[in-house]
Design an enzyme around this catalytic site. Structure first.
Site, PDB file in Angstrom:
ATOM      1  N   ILE A   6      60.820   9.262 -30.024  1.00 37.31           N
ATOM      2  CA  ILE A   6      61.182   8.063 -29.251  1.00 37.31           C
ATOM      3  C   ILE A   6      59.970   7.581 -28.467  1.00 37.31           C
ATOM      4  O   ILE A   6      59.392   8.337 -27.672  1.00 37.31           O
ATOM      5  CB  ILE A   6      62.333   8.386 -28.262  1.00 37.31           C
ATOM      6  CG1 ILE A   6      63.520   9.003 -29.006  1.00 37.31           C
ATOM      7  CG2 ILE A   6      62.772   7.120 -27.517  1.00 37.31           C
ATOM      8  CD1 ILE A   6      64.484   9.744 -28.099  1.00 37.31           C
ATOM      9  N   ASN A  85      60.897   2.108 -29.417  1.00 32.13           N
ATOM     10  CA  ASN A  85      61.634   1.499 -28.307  1.00 32.13           C
ATOM     11  C   ASN A  85      60.723   0.849 -27.258  1.00 32.13           C
ATOM     12  O   ASN A  85      61.116  -0.130 -26.625  1.00 32.13           O
ATOM     13  CB  ASN A  85      62.503   2.578 -27.645  1.00 32.13           C
ATOM     14  CG  ASN A  85      62.942   2.177 -26.255  1.00 32.13           C
ATOM     15  OD1 ASN A  85      63.884   1.396 -26.080  1.00 32.13           O
ATOM     16  ND2 ASN A  85      62.247   2.686 -25.235  1.00 32.13           N
ATOM     17  N   TYR A 152      56.917 -12.616 -25.906  1.00 30.54           N
ATOM     18  CA  TYR A 152      57.984 -11.640 -26.178  1.00 30.54           C
ATOM     19  C   TYR A 152      58.813 -12.054 -27.399  1.00 30.54           C
ATOM     20  O   TYR A 152      59.039 -11.246 -28.313  1.00 30.54           O
ATOM     21  CB  TYR A 152      58.862 -11.520 -24.932  1.00 30.54           C
ATOM     22  CG  TYR A 152      59.941 -10.461 -25.020  1.00 30.54           C
ATOM     23  CD1 TYR A 152      59.615  -9.104 -25.008  1.00 30.54           C
ATOM     24  CD2 TYR A 152      61.285 -10.811 -25.098  1.00 30.54           C
ATOM     25  CE1 TYR A 152      60.603  -8.132 -25.080  1.00 30.54           C
ATOM     26  CE2 TYR A 152      62.278  -9.841 -25.160  1.00 30.54           C
ATOM     27  CZ  TYR A 152      61.939  -8.506 -25.153  1.00 30.54           C
ATOM     28  OH  TYR A 152      62.919  -7.541 -25.223  1.00 30.54           O
ATOM     29  N   LYS A 156      59.003  -9.986 -30.991  1.00 28.60           N
ATOM     30  CA  LYS A 156      60.279  -9.423 -31.464  1.00 28.60           C
ATOM     31  C   LYS A 156      60.697 -10.070 -32.788  1.00 28.60           C
ATOM     32  O   LYS A 156      61.258  -9.403 -33.654  1.00 28.60           O
ATOM     33  CB  LYS A 156      61.370  -9.611 -30.401  1.00 28.60           C
ATOM     34  CG  LYS A 156      61.177  -8.740 -29.159  1.00 28.60           C
ATOM     35  CD  LYS A 156      61.296  -7.251 -29.470  1.00 28.60           C
ATOM     36  CE  LYS A 156      61.300  -6.392 -28.216  1.00 28.60           C
ATOM     37  NZ  LYS A 156      61.300  -4.944 -28.500  1.00 28.60           N
ATOM     38  N   THR A 189      67.713  -2.314 -16.520  1.00 26.09           N
ATOM     39  CA  THR A 189      66.504  -1.481 -16.554  1.00 26.09           C
ATOM     40  C   THR A 189      65.394  -2.181 -15.759  1.00 26.09           C
ATOM     41  O   THR A 189      65.558  -3.317 -15.324  1.00 26.09           O
ATOM     42  CB  THR A 189      65.999  -1.310 -18.003  1.00 26.09           C
ATOM     43  OG1 THR A 189      65.599  -2.598 -18.478  1.00 26.09           O
ATOM     44  CG2 THR A 189      67.069  -0.742 -18.922  1.00 26.09           C
TER      45      THR A 189
HETATM   46  N1  LIG Z   1      66.358  -4.464 -20.719  1.00 27.88           N
HETATM   47  C1  LIG Z   1      66.908  -5.395 -21.476  1.00 27.88           C
HETATM   48  O1  LIG Z   1      67.773  -6.174 -21.019  1.00 27.88           O
HETATM   49  C2  LIG Z   1      66.514  -5.512 -22.921  1.00 27.88           C
HETATM   50  C3  LIG Z   1      67.162  -6.480 -23.701  1.00 27.88           C
HETATM   51  C4  LIG Z   1      66.841  -6.590 -25.049  1.00 27.88           C
HETATM   52  C5  LIG Z   1      65.891  -5.751 -25.598  1.00 27.88           C
HETATM   53  N2  LIG Z   1      65.269  -4.821 -24.823  1.00 27.88           N
HETATM   54  C6  LIG Z   1      64.275  -3.936 -25.466  1.00 27.88           C
HETATM   55  O2  LIG Z   1      64.658  -2.588 -25.233  1.00 27.88           O
HETATM   56  C7  LIG Z   1      63.488  -1.743 -25.212  1.00 27.88           C
HETATM   57  C8  LIG Z   1      63.487  -0.901 -23.938  1.00 27.88           C
HETATM   58  O3  LIG Z   1      63.469  -1.783 -22.829  1.00 27.88           O
HETATM   59  P1  LIG Z   1      63.801  -1.297 -21.346  1.00 27.88           P
HETATM   60  O4  LIG Z   1      64.554  -2.390 -20.722  1.00 27.88           O
HETATM   61  O5  LIG Z   1      64.326   0.087 -21.370  1.00 27.88           O
HETATM   62  O6  LIG Z   1      62.314  -1.330 -20.734  1.00 27.88           O
HETATM   63  P2  LIG Z   1      61.690  -0.546 -19.474  1.00 27.88           P
HETATM   64  O7  LIG Z   1      62.748  -0.027 -18.596  1.00 27.88           O
HETATM   65  O8  LIG Z   1      60.687  -1.499 -18.922  1.00 27.88           O
HETATM   66  O9  LIG Z   1      60.950   0.696 -20.165  1.00 27.88           O
HETATM   67  C9  LIG Z   1      59.911   0.436 -21.061  1.00 27.88           C
HETATM   68  C10 LIG Z   1      59.404   1.734 -21.674  1.00 27.88           C
HETATM   69  O10 LIG Z   1      58.293   1.393 -22.537  1.00 27.88           O
HETATM   70  C11 LIG Z   1      57.191   2.211 -22.193  1.00 27.88           C
HETATM   71  N3  LIG Z   1      55.930   1.482 -22.338  1.00 27.88           N
HETATM   72  C12 LIG Z   1      55.625   0.246 -21.867  1.00 27.88           C
HETATM   73  N4  LIG Z   1      54.335  -0.032 -22.118  1.00 27.88           N
HETATM   74  C13 LIG Z   1      53.821   1.056 -22.759  1.00 27.88           C
HETATM   75  C14 LIG Z   1      52.542   1.375 -23.274  1.00 27.88           C
HETATM   76  N5  LIG Z   1      51.497   0.540 -23.152  1.00 27.88           N
HETATM   77  N6  LIG Z   1      52.365   2.568 -23.876  1.00 27.88           N
HETATM   78  C15 LIG Z   1      53.396   3.447 -23.976  1.00 27.88           C
HETATM   79  N7  LIG Z   1      54.630   3.201 -23.528  1.00 27.88           N
HETATM   80  C16 LIG Z   1      54.830   2.013 -22.914  1.00 27.88           C
HETATM   81  C17 LIG Z   1      57.405   2.605 -20.734  1.00 27.88           C
HETATM   82  O11 LIG Z   1      56.808   3.887 -20.495  1.00 27.88           O
HETATM   83  P3  LIG Z   1      55.510   4.127 -19.568  1.00 27.88           P
HETATM   84  O12 LIG Z   1      55.496   3.056 -18.522  1.00 27.88           O
HETATM   85  O13 LIG Z   1      55.732   5.517 -19.050  1.00 27.88           O
HETATM   86  O14 LIG Z   1      54.377   4.052 -20.522  1.00 27.88           O
HETATM   87  C18 LIG Z   1      58.922   2.725 -20.641  1.00 27.88           C
HETATM   88  O15 LIG Z   1      59.339   4.018 -20.985  1.00 27.88           O
HETATM   89  C19 LIG Z   1      62.285  -2.693 -25.320  1.00 27.88           C
HETATM   90  O16 LIG Z   1      61.824  -2.743 -26.647  1.00 27.88           O
HETATM   91  C20 LIG Z   1      62.873  -4.036 -24.905  1.00 27.88           C
HETATM   92  O17 LIG Z   1      62.147  -5.118 -25.465  1.00 27.88           O
HETATM   93  C21 LIG Z   1      65.547  -4.686 -23.492  1.00 27.88           C
END
Ligand SMILES: NC(=O)c1ccc[n+]([C@@H]2O[C@H](COP(=O)([O-])OP(=O)(O)OC[C@H]3O[C@@H](n4cnc5c(N)ncnc54)[C@H](OP(=O)(O)O)[C@@H]3O)[C@@H](O)[C@H]2O)c1
Length: 249
Positions: A6, A85, A152, A156, A189
């Site tokens: 993951i 992810n 973004y 995607k 999140t």
């Molecule tokens: N939240 C929503 O409403 C939503 C809706 C639709 C889709 N999504 C998608 O769901 C997925 C997860 O989103 P989330 O909301 O859980 O985001 P989040 O809370 O911002 O977490 C993002 C994760 O990605 C990692 N990450 C970011 N930049 C990175 C980098 N340069 N290298 C390695 N890891 C990196 C972060 O880990 P570190 O900071 O520790 O590196 C963190 O674990 C994403 O693909 C997002 O586009 C989210």
């Protein structure tokens, strides 16, 4: 045996999937820049093997050897689930104000990293006769334009098309990997916090996202992770398909 890999497992949806996997699989390999402080304790409690790899997915040149390192750690007979992810919402700016540095980070983390990882995974496991599933976490933004989200939405959308093409190709191979997109819907999140703190001039729908939070419309990442894990468990996946959480409720 089951192994989950993951990316972005330190927070949000990735961390929730990882917590679920620690209950149901034999080995979890987690990749992000920072480690989740609770994950090792949870692994110890459930007796699941945990491997954490600290990596900035911006550094795309390191990704082929990352896949090699990961696959070397996977047990010879284990089914493999690879969840791309990690993602970033920024830059939240209208076109004309995006800037090359922000654009490059978005393109690398949201698009280049998952496709390089998928390409290497397919290459390095092409002769492995076992269940292999690769999930690219998608978004409604892959299908619909949002003001201020050009980077973004584009990444995607590109990732979704990549998944469709790779799925089509894999269906014709002897030992296919199943590749799917999974759209998780809006979740509570850190990414949503970033969206809400955007400047209204950069993001016209900002108030709507404040309303999502105030009215409790954002789903918990744990709920969404459960739905994804149920999907991976129960269904004969259609290669290349875009699975939307809305159809799994
Ligand atoms: N939240 C929503 O409403 C939503 C809706 C639709 C889709 N999504 C998608 O769901 C997925 C997860 O989103 P989330 O909301 O859980 O985001 P989040 O809370 O911002 O977490 C993002 C994760 O990605 C990692 N990450 C970011 N930049 C990175 C980098 N340069 N290298 C390695 N890891 C990196 C972060 O880990 P570190 O900071 O520790 O590196 C963190 O674990 C994403 O693909 C997002 O586009 C989210």
């Amino acid at each position: 045996m089951k192994t989950f890999i993951i990316t972005g497992a330190s927070k949000g949806l990735g961390a929730a999937i990882a917590k679920g996997c620690l209950q149901t699989s034999d080995h979890c390999i987690l990749v992000s820049r920072t480690a989740h402080p609770e994950m090792q304790r949870m692994a110890d409690r459930s007796g699941t093997k945990l491997t954490f790899i600290s990596l900035d997915l911006n550094e795309t040149e390191k990704l082929p050897s990352l896949v090699n390192e990961i696959l070397t750690a996977v047990d010879d007979t284990s089914d493999i689930y690879f969840i791309n992810n990690a993602g970033v919402i920024e830059p939240i700016k209208p076109v004309g104000n995006l800037g090359i540095v922000n654009l490059e980070t978005s393109m690398r983390v949201n698009f280049m990293a998952p496709i390089v990882l998928a390409d290497e995974f397919v290459k390095q496991t092409k002769d492995w006769n076992r269940k292999k599933v690769l999930v690219n976490i998608s978004s409604g933004a892959a299908k619909n334009p949002y003001h201020g989200w050009a980077a973004y939405c584009s990444t995607k959308a590109g990732l979704e098309m990549f998944t469709r093409v790779a799925g089509l190709e894999q269906d014709k191979t002897s030992f296919p990997t199943s590749l799917i997109s999974f759209s998780p819907g809006v979740m509570d999140t850190e990414m949503q916090g970033t969206i809400r703190s955007a400047d209204e001039r950069d993001f016209a729908d900002r108030d709507k996202f404040h309303e999502y939070k105030e009215k409790g419309i954002l789903r918990s990442p744990e709920f969404v992770a459960d739905k994804l894990l149920q999907l991976l468990e129960a269904e004969d996946l259609e290669n290349g398909k875009f699975y939307d959480i809305k159809n799994l409720l």
